[in-house]
Structures are given as C-alpha cells and as structure tokens.
Enzyme design. Structure first.
Site, short mmCIF file in Angstrom:
data_model
loop_
_atom_site.label_atom_id
_atom_site.label_comp_id
_atom_site.label_asym_id
_atom_site.label_seq_id
_atom_site.Cartn_x
_atom_site.Cartn_y
_atom_site.Cartn_z
N ASP A 67 14.18 28.91 34.26
CA ASP A 67 13.79 28.34 32.98
C ASP A 67 12.82 27.17 33.16
O ASP A 67 12.60 26.71 34.28
CB ASP A 67 15.03 27.88 32.18
CG ASP A 67 16.03 27.11 33.03
OD1 ASP A 67 15.65 26.60 34.09
OD2 ASP A 67 17.20 27.03 32.61
N ASN A 136 28.64 23.31 28.33
CA ASN A 136 28.91 24.21 27.21
C ASN A 136 28.90 25.68 27.65
O ASN A 136 28.89 26.58 26.82
CB ASN A 136 27.90 23.98 26.07
CG ASN A 136 26.47 24.33 26.48
OD1 ASN A 136 26.23 24.85 27.57
ND2 ASN A 136 25.52 24.07 25.60
N HIS A 138 26.52 27.24 29.28
CA HIS A 138 25.23 27.95 29.34
C HIS A 138 24.87 28.31 30.78
O HIS A 138 25.29 27.65 31.73
CB HIS A 138 24.12 27.17 28.63
CG HIS A 138 23.59 25.96 29.34
ND1 HIS A 138 22.83 25.01 28.71
CD2 HIS A 138 23.71 25.54 30.62
CE1 HIS A 138 22.50 24.08 29.57
NE2 HIS A 138 23.02 24.36 30.73
P1 PGA Z 1 23.37 20.36 36.16
O1 PGA Z 1 22.92 21.43 35.09
O2 PGA Z 1 23.31 21.04 37.46
O3 PGA Z 1 22.34 19.26 36.07
O4 PGA Z 1 24.73 19.92 35.79
C1 PGA Z 1 23.43 22.72 35.19
C2 PGA Z 1 23.05 23.50 33.95
O5 PGA Z 1 22.87 22.88 32.90
O6 PGA Z 1 22.95 24.72 34.04
#
Ligand code: PGA
Length: 246
Positions: A67, A136, A138
C-alpha cells in the site's frame, strides 16, 4: 493456519527474514510481497544482515508493496516509497525497476490500482506475502467494513488508523485520509502469507483473527481460510490466545 510465538519482536522479525531468505535461496527469482509500518522493521534489519553476510541475493527477485498513502510525495518522510528505500531497498541488491510500490499520486488512481494487480499477475503472483495487522484488524489498508474488496483499490482510512499512524507525522491533520491498497483477493492469492504481530496492543486483533468469526469487520480473519498462512507473534501479541494458540 500455523502460529509461532517468540519472546521478542526482534525474534518474530528474524523468523520472517529467515523464511524470506530461504525462499530466495530456493527460488532466486521469487516475487515478495512487502509491508510497511513499525512491525516489519526487525525483519528488514535481519534481511539486511543476511544480505551483508552473503547468504541472500535479491538480484533476480521482484517485490510488490501492499500500500501507499494518496497525495504525499514519494520523497515525503512518511511515504511508503521512502520507508522501503530506507529500511530495505537501499541496503540490498534488489533492482530498482523490480521494486514496486503503489502510486499514490497517479492522475487516475483506479487505473493505477488495476495496473498494479495486473503487474503482480504478469510477474507470476506473489510467492511470500509479509503482513502486519492494524489494531482494528486491517491488513494492508483494508479497513473494517461490510465486504472484502478483491482487487487493489483506493481506500478511506478509518479514524482509528489515522489515530494509530499519526505518530509518524508531525500532527494528525497531516495524516493522509486516503490510501491505495492491495485488496483482500490480491493478498489471498499469495502462495504463502506471513503475518507478523508484536506488542500487546495487537493482542485483541490477533485473537479475533485467530478465534473469531470470519468477517469483513475484522479483515485479517479471512486469512484463516488461506492454505499456507503463518502468524509470527511475540508474547505480547499472543497474550490473549489460549495455550493451544487458537
Ligand atoms: P504497525 O502497523 O506495524 O505500524 O503497527 C501495522 C498495520 O497497520 O498494518
């Protein structure tokens, strides 16, 4: 689904790096699915060490990132283009033209999303996909919703993701509200999926993904239906799983 639990985030990352390295040793022309965020940083650091030690070679590999934010320049300190340069690409011999990150500044974002999926197909599909997980649930920027979106697409970030990601920006107002993300179908098409989760703040999302119902309200729950998915967790992220791990 399989689960491995490590004492530290560094070990979980190192385990992911070893699997990616083994993939490249077996198949030097592998297609790797890359993720950003703080979680995969130990994995990339370990991969760089393996590269420096002469154990892994990226010269024939291809990568596709999950992404990118929409509307910030590639050179912005928080762009995922820049993240990947700093964390991995500039340290290893992956060819620049083989390192793909979605274009969050395309004039026609929907066309760019379709072209991204097509580029993955043309490369033969993703062999190993690295994932983090949001609090959440995702994966990529596939946010909780009423459906699983199949292909690469433009997403509106939820308030919880904006809140979680503001730590990387000077202020919450600067966090982009949109992103371009691989869809759930594109992720599920990967031959092997490695989800890394570290820290107690991920424990509930991990538990819901492993034990809850398969629902687009918790996008990572779909991973349970994949035939080759491995969760690499530290003790914090695993803290709400029972002893059997599921
Ligand atoms: P993070 O993000 O590794 O910074 O916790 C993971 C994500 O949001 O998929």
């Amino acid at each position: 689904m399989q689960i491995r639990i490590y004492d530290t985030p560094a070990q979980a990352g190192e385990a992911a790096a070893l699997i990616l390295a083994a993939q490249l040793i077996r198949r030097p022309d592998s297609v790797l699915g890359m993720a950003t965020g703080s979680t995969p940083i130990p994995a990339y650091q370990a991969l760089c060490r393996l590269y420096e030690a002469g154990l892994v070679d990226f010269s024939r590999a291809t990568s596709f990132n999950l992404d990118e934010y929409i509307g910030i320049p590639e050179a912005h300190p928080c762009s995922y283009h820049r993240f990947m340069q700093e964390q991995l690409f500039s340290h290893v011999n992956l060819r620049p033209e083989a390192a793909h990150v979605p274009d969050g500044n395309a004039a026609d974002l929907d066309a760019a999303a379709r072209a991204y999926d097509e580029a993955i197909r043309a490369a033969g599909g993703i062999d190993v996909q690295i994932l983090g997980i949001g609090r959440n649930g995702h994966i990529g920027f596939n946010e909780p919703g009423d459906e699983f979106v199949y292909g690469c697409h433009v997403v509106q970030l939820t308030p919880s993701t904006i809140e979680a990601n503001k730590r990387f920006f000077d202020s919450e107002a600067e966090v982009p509200r949109q992103a371009i993300s691989l869809g759930i179908g594109s992720i599920m098409n990967a031959r092997q999926i490695l989800l890394i989760a570290t820290g107690e703040d991920k424990a509930q999302a991990v538990r819901d993904a492993v034990c809850g119902e398969v629902t687009p309200q918790l996008q990572a729950s779909i991973l349970r239906t994949h035939r080759d998915v491995l969760f690499l967790l530290d003790r914090g992220a695993a803290s709400l799983l029972d002893r059997k791990g599921a």
